[in-house]
Design an enzyme around this catalytic site. Structure first.
Site, PDB file in Angstrom:
ATOM      1  N   HIS A 580       0.807  -1.213   0.000  1.00  0.00           N
ATOM      2  CA  HIS A 580       0.000   0.000   0.000  1.00  0.00           C
ATOM      3  C   HIS A 580       0.845   1.270   0.000  1.00  0.00           C
ATOM      4  O   HIS A 580       0.321   2.389  -0.133  1.00  0.00           O
ATOM      5  CB  HIS A 580      -0.931   0.001   1.212  1.00  0.00           C
ATOM      6  CG  HIS A 580      -2.215   0.768   0.995  1.00  0.00           C
ATOM      7  ND1 HIS A 580      -2.371   1.699  -0.010  1.00  0.00           N
ATOM      8  CD2 HIS A 580      -3.403   0.731   1.639  1.00  0.00           C
ATOM      9  CE1 HIS A 580      -3.575   2.206   0.035  1.00  0.00           C
ATOM     10  NE2 HIS A 580      -4.241   1.634   1.028  1.00  0.00           N
ATOM     11  N   ASP A 584      -2.363   1.794  -4.439  1.00  0.00           N
ATOM     12  CA  ASP A 584      -3.594   2.091  -3.720  1.00  0.00           C
ATOM     13  C   ASP A 584      -4.707   1.138  -4.140  1.00  0.00           C
ATOM     14  O   ASP A 584      -4.548   0.326  -5.067  1.00  0.00           O
ATOM     15  CB  ASP A 584      -4.008   3.541  -3.966  1.00  0.00           C
ATOM     16  CG  ASP A 584      -2.996   4.529  -3.389  1.00  0.00           C
ATOM     17  OD1 ASP A 584      -2.429   4.231  -2.323  1.00  0.00           O
ATOM     18  OD2 ASP A 584      -2.786   5.583  -4.016  1.00  0.00           O
TER      19      ASP A 584
END
Length: 609
Positions: A580, A584
């Site tokens: 992450h 995204d």
């Protein structure tokens, strides 16, 4: 006089160039074999480059700051028997590593060109000595075990002829001779475990080698060498680990770093440059272990150490040495550095591991006391140790996010069923489901190349090639990830061949170093064990891993002529776990949907067998 090339070393299969950080010698300086010549930096590691031979630096071809391709000659060393007498060793100022070299290692290695007065077996001017070193068989492998010497001392060898067989945690392979000549000395015996980079043998490359080369063990010096292989790694260790006493910069080192920095601690390898910085700056072993590494497999790079130093200097006082002024809740007078650093406020806390302190290692007696007598203590083998360290480092390095989608794989099932007999007859191999999914992953990466990335500090490295790893279970219960190189340039049949070849050689322990390195994205198939789905851990330094669930026939609702109907289809859950920091939810979702769409669209026209 002979001219020896100093080349930019290969620091890993995926690394093609290195940047020169510092020349520790200048033209005209004398150097000893294995004495540090320069410092280099690559995408994944900072390290020192040792001199390949004793002599005088004749020419430096690249300057500090230059980026040079792997294998390129960066300097020349002129060798001369008279230039390497031991009395000349103390002359260069920065030679703390040279002092320990002459007594044990050089005397025991009589054929070496670096001992001018005792080298009767080889004339350097006629050819010289070439070291055979324990090769690096992968970024996570730091040592190898000698299985068999295929040549004996005195035997002639040709360049690239197999010289010995070695075994590591992941591969068994042959080590070729780096040059043609006569095997002058074997420094380690069958069964010995040797660190990567250590000299394991020496080849005399001169046209005429006196008989003493083959009968050398009868001489006292050679006899002592054969009985004391432990003395041979000393040059490598001395070269890589800074020696405590003669460092002038130590005056600025706080008293907390008296014990030195280990080459490997808590399962993590520290490069010579990182250890050197830690020593000069007074960073303790506990502090170094607490730093989150952004390099390969969570290794600490030079940039990580420098960022940590900025954080530490910003504090009013070193928390390690002044615990009484700290606001931590640790009541003991000497808290570990990792805990103090974790609890102290910092504007750059991303560089510090909150959960990095090494766990307490219990003795067997303590374990039985904790769990009782009705247990069995099973030591991890080295592969399992490496897997454990790698997994923990991955979780500490990357914030994992897993996305799951359901895919209708009926088209794949029908294609495989239709062509598997023909494929096996033509290729001599079985057609599995794995190449279909790798093909889908490759097509999805082409659409969304920003999942095919790695992270180095604050920089995103986008890989232009798609090298797809495939997690493979081994018969002993361990796991290995061979890599299909340039999967984006292969046809479906080519991918299928690669899958079968790599899987077979992985289970037979016949993989080469290149087979297990350089992956940019990985596939793991837990559906083999009838598992519906899973959340796999990212294979660092990659940023995405795709998981395949079991293929099952399930009733699903489909629309037919405007009417909802229930049909039986082959279905599977597909997951993707992403880093992450750089991927995204939107990008991860788009990538996963692209995989599913590619699977749904597979047919005889676009998947050619």
């Amino acid at each position: 006089m002979a001219k020896i090339d100093v080349v930019m070393p290969k620091m890993g299969e995926s690394i093609q160039e290195g940047k020169i950080l510092n020349w520790l010698k200048k033209v005209g300086d004398r150097v000893e074999r294995d004495e540090t010549l320069l410092e280099i930096s690559t995408d994944k590691v900072d390290t020192e480059v040792p001199a390949p031979a004793a002599g005088v630096v004749a020419q430096i071809l690249f300057n500090v700051g230059d980026t040079v391709e792997v294998g390129t000659v960066i300097a020349y060393i002129e060798t001369d028997v008279s230039a390497t007498v031991p009395s000349a060793a103390p002359t260069p100022p920065p030679a703390p590593a040279a002092a320990p070299l002459p007594p044990p290692a050089l005397v025991s290695a009589a054929p070496s060109a670096s001992v001018g007065q005792s080298a009767p077996s080889v004339s350097v001017s006629e050819g010289g000595i070439v070291d055979v070193i324990m090769p690096k068989m992968g970024e996570s492998i730091q040592e190898g075990k000698i299985l068999n010497w295929l040549k004996r001392e005195g035997d002639k060898v040709e360049r690239d002829e197999a010289l010995l067989e070695i075994s590591t945690d992941k591969v068994d392979t042959e080590v070729p001779a780096p040059a043609s000549g006569v095997l002058a000395k074997i420094l380690f015996q069958v069964g010995d475990t040797v660190e990567v980079g250590a000299v394991i043998a020496r080849i005399a490359t001169s046209a005429t080698v006196p008989p003493s080369a083959s009968t050398a063990p009868t001489s006292p010096a050679m006899a002592s060498a054969s009985n004391a292989p432990a003395s041979i790694p000393a040059p490598a260790n001395v070269m890589q680990a800074p020696m405590p006493p003669p460092m002038p910069a130590v005056s600025s080192v706080p008293a907390g770093n008296s014990g030195g920095i280990a080459r490997i601690s808590s399962g993590r390898f520290y490069s010579p440059l990182v250890r050197s910085i830690a020593k000069v700056e007074g960073i303790t072993q506990q502090e170094l272990d607490s730093i989150v590494g952004t390099g390969l497999e969570g290794r600490v790079t030079k940039h990580d150490v420098l960022a940590y130093l900025q954080t530490r200097r910003a504090k009013p006082a070193p928390s390690v040495h002044v615990p009484q002024t700290s606001t931590t809740v640790v009541p003991t007078p000497a808290p570990t550095a990792a805990r103090v650093v974790a609890e102290a406020p910092s504007t750059a806390s991303a560089q510090v591991s909150i959960a990095a302190p090494s766990p307490t290692i219990l003795t067997d007696e303590q374990i039985y006391k904790k769990y009782g007598q009705q247990i069995e203590i099973i030591p991890m083998d080295r592969v399992r140790e490496r897997i454990a360290v790698h997994m923990v480092q991955s979780v500490h390095t990357s914030p994992h996010v897993t996305l799951i989608a359901e895919a209708d794989v009926t088209n794949i099932v029908r294609l495989r069923e239709r062509y598997k007999a023909e494929f096996e007859q033509r290729e001599g191999q079985k057609l599995t489901f794995t190449p279909f999914f790798i093909y889908a992953i490759v097509e999805a990466v082409k659409r969304y190349p920003m999942v095919n990335v790695s992270v180095e500090g604050t920089k995103i490295i986008r890989h232009k090639n798609i090298h797809c790893g495939m997690a493979t279970a081994l018969p002993d219960g361990n796991l290995i990830v061979p890599v299909i190189k340039h999967a984006d340039m292969q046809s479906f049949t080519g991918i299928a061949r690669s899958v079968n070849d790599l899987a077979a050689r992985a289970r037979a322990k016949k993989l080469t170093p290149d087979d297990i390195s350089g992956g940019t994205i990985t596939l793991t198939n837990f559906g083999t064990f009838h598992i519906l789905t899973g959340t796999p851990i990212i294979n660092q330094p990659q940023c995405a891993i795709v998981g395949l669930g079991a293929i099952e026939k399930r009733p699903v609702v489909r629309e037919l002529d405007g009417q909802d109907v229930v049909v039986v289809r082959s279905m599977s859950y597909i997951s993707v776990t992403v880093d992450h920091r750089v991927i995204d939810g939107m990008l991860g979702g788009q990538f996963l949907k692209a995989i599913v769409d590619t699977i749904h669209g597979m047919n005889e026209q676009n998947v050619r067998m």
